[in-house]
Enzyme design. Structure first.
Site, mmCIF file in Angstrom:
data_model
loop_
_atom_site.group_PDB
_atom_site.id
_atom_site.type_symbol
_atom_site.label_atom_id
_atom_site.label_comp_id
_atom_site.label_asym_id
_atom_site.label_seq_id
_atom_site.Cartn_x
_atom_site.Cartn_y
_atom_site.Cartn_z
ATOM 1 N N HIS A 186 -0.979 81.950 -5.147
ATOM 2 C CA HIS A 186 -1.420 82.235 -6.516
ATOM 3 C C HIS A 186 -1.564 80.962 -7.330
ATOM 4 O O HIS A 186 -2.539 80.776 -8.052
ATOM 5 C CB HIS A 186 -0.432 83.187 -7.178
ATOM 6 C CG HIS A 186 0.991 82.737 -7.159
ATOM 7 N ND1 HIS A 186 1.640 82.337 -6.012
ATOM 8 C CD2 HIS A 186 1.913 82.603 -8.152
ATOM 9 C CE1 HIS A 186 2.882 81.992 -6.290
ATOM 10 N NE2 HIS A 186 3.068 82.138 -7.584
ATOM 11 N N ARG A 187 -0.598 80.060 -7.212
ATOM 12 C CA ARG A 187 -0.667 78.791 -7.938
ATOM 13 C C ARG A 187 -1.793 77.929 -7.406
ATOM 14 O O ARG A 187 -2.515 77.279 -8.163
ATOM 15 C CB ARG A 187 0.670 78.060 -7.854
ATOM 16 C CG ARG A 187 0.732 76.790 -8.692
ATOM 17 C CD ARG A 187 2.144 76.228 -8.759
ATOM 18 N NE ARG A 187 3.018 77.120 -9.534
ATOM 19 C CZ ARG A 187 3.901 77.955 -8.972
ATOM 20 N NH1 ARG A 187 4.054 78.019 -7.666
ATOM 21 N NH2 ARG A 187 4.644 78.728 -9.741
ATOM 22 N N THR A 247 6.962 70.122 -15.233
ATOM 23 C CA THR A 247 7.792 70.875 -14.303
ATOM 24 C C THR A 247 8.827 69.960 -13.685
ATOM 25 O O THR A 247 8.614 68.742 -13.591
ATOM 26 C CB THR A 247 6.940 71.511 -13.179
ATOM 27 O OG1 THR A 247 7.786 72.265 -12.309
ATOM 28 C CG2 THR A 247 6.218 70.450 -12.370
ATOM 29 N N ASN A 268 10.039 71.163 -10.714
ATOM 30 C CA ASN A 268 9.973 71.746 -9.381
ATOM 31 C C ASN A 268 9.103 70.862 -8.491
ATOM 32 O O ASN A 268 7.884 70.777 -8.679
ATOM 33 C CB ASN A 268 9.404 73.164 -9.469
ATOM 34 C CG ASN A 268 9.467 73.909 -8.158
ATOM 35 O OD1 ASN A 268 9.103 73.393 -7.121
ATOM 36 N ND2 ASN A 268 9.937 75.156 -8.225
ATOM 37 N N LYS A 321 0.508 77.820 2.853
ATOM 38 C CA LYS A 321 0.808 78.495 1.590
ATOM 39 C C LYS A 321 -0.096 77.992 0.468
ATOM 40 O O LYS A 321 -0.636 78.786 -0.314
ATOM 41 C CB LYS A 321 2.279 78.278 1.227
ATOM 42 C CG LYS A 321 2.659 78.872 -0.122
ATOM 43 C CD LYS A 321 4.085 78.531 -0.510
ATOM 44 C CE LYS A 321 4.363 78.902 -1.957
ATOM 45 N NZ LYS A 321 5.704 78.499 -2.404
ATOM 46 N N PHE A 339 10.128 78.468 -1.689
ATOM 47 C CA PHE A 339 11.165 78.572 -2.708
ATOM 48 C C PHE A 339 10.996 79.892 -3.445
ATOM 49 O O PHE A 339 10.014 80.605 -3.254
ATOM 50 C CB PHE A 339 11.103 77.384 -3.683
ATOM 51 C CG PHE A 339 9.750 77.197 -4.344
ATOM 52 C CD1 PHE A 339 9.435 77.843 -5.521
ATOM 53 C CD2 PHE A 339 8.792 76.370 -3.770
ATOM 54 C CE1 PHE A 339 8.201 77.673 -6.132
ATOM 55 C CE2 PHE A 339 7.549 76.180 -4.369
ATOM 56 C CZ PHE A 339 7.248 76.833 -5.552
ATOM 57 N N GLY A 340 11.973 80.228 -4.281
ATOM 58 C CA GLY A 340 11.873 81.450 -5.071
ATOM 59 C C GLY A 340 11.798 82.695 -4.213
ATOM 60 O O GLY A 340 12.587 82.892 -3.281
ATOM 61 N N TYR A 341 10.814 83.543 -4.509
ATOM 62 C CA TYR A 341 10.659 84.830 -3.840
ATOM 63 C C TYR A 341 9.907 84.737 -2.514
ATOM 64 O O TYR A 341 9.625 85.774 -1.899
ATOM 65 C CB TYR A 341 9.926 85.804 -4.765
ATOM 66 C CG TYR A 341 10.712 86.217 -5.979
ATOM 67 C CD1 TYR A 341 11.568 87.318 -5.953
ATOM 68 C CD2 TYR A 341 10.612 85.501 -7.171
ATOM 69 C CE1 TYR A 341 12.289 87.701 -7.073
ATOM 70 C CE2 TYR A 341 11.332 85.868 -8.296
ATOM 71 C CZ TYR A 341 12.170 86.967 -8.246
ATOM 72 O OH TYR A 341 12.885 87.339 -9.355
ATOM 73 N N ASP A 348 2.987 79.361 -15.797
ATOM 74 C CA ASP A 348 3.964 80.434 -15.772
ATOM 75 C C ASP A 348 3.531 81.390 -14.674
ATOM 76 O O ASP A 348 2.343 81.693 -14.541
ATOM 77 C CB ASP A 348 4.054 81.158 -17.115
ATOM 78 C CG ASP A 348 5.358 81.930 -17.237
ATOM 79 O OD1 ASP A 348 6.417 81.295 -17.195
ATOM 80 O OD2 ASP A 348 5.320 83.172 -17.365
#
Length: 209
Positions: A194-195, A6, A8, A189, A168-170, A62
């Protein structure tokens, strides 16, 4: 050394929180992202390709935002949707919905070139997901697949008007228990994301590897 494929920094920090600061390194490799309506085959294909490139244990993930009333869209296409229309327009499309339930989902794929004894059997070709995770690609023999072990995590929530400056992201439009991911600290977080949930499962299993 375990390599997280990654670029990120947020993902890498999250992985190190579960695996240890010195246990995992980031690796920049532009693996092929196949087209699929499911996260599992995408992550698995990337892990096999990344392992061939790195030659050492790798993890690839993913993830996506799945909106219930949109039949799971954007799902595996979340990054493309974010890049093309942006999260504010995703909120605009979601705002009129009577039910804005959604979930963040992540699939983590691990490959080190070896076989796995853990259940479910990663070479069970009777199972669609694990077959996709271990099936031979176009450039390898069908008789010599690279096994991939999959770990999944999900967190339920609601799509809301953007709030917060973190993450970040959504994250700004995804609310869980009254707080958006962008309003949470990194520690808050990571504890429920989820991650993070996929990484927690992987970390527990990886200790026995």
């Amino acid at each position: 050394m375990l390599h997280y494929v990654t670029t990120n920094d947020g993902k890498l920090r999250e992985a190190r929180a579960y695996l240890g600061e010195d246990a995992v390194s980031g690796y920049n490799f532009d693996y092929t992202e196949i087209q699929s309506h499911d996260l599992e085959p995408i992550a698995a294909y990337g892990a096999r390709e990344a392992y061939r490139q790195v030659g050492e244990p790798v993890i690839v993930d993913d993830a996506g935002l799945f909106i219930d009333e949109f039949d799971g869209f954007p799902g595996p296409y979340s990054a493309f949707v974010e890049d093309t229309i942006g999260i504010e327009r995703v909120w605009t499309l979601s705002e009129p919905l009577a039910d804005r339930s959604a979930s963040f989902r992540c699939v983590l794929a691990y490959c080190d070139g070896g076989a796995f004894k853990a259940s479910p059997d990663p070479i069970d070709r009777d199972d669609r997901v694990t077959a996709a995770a271990t099936g031979a690609t176009a450039d390898e023999e069908e008789s010599q697949p690279l096994p991939v072990k999959l770990f999944s995590g999900a967190v339920p929530g609601t799509i809301v008007e953007p709030r917060g400056s973190g993450g970040f992201g959504y994250d700004p439009i995804f609310e869980h228990d009254g707080t958006t991911f962008a309003e949470m600290t990194a520690e808050e977080k990571n504890a429920l994301s989820h991650r993070g949930r996929a990484l927690a499962k992987f970390a527990e299993w990886f200790e026995t590897r």
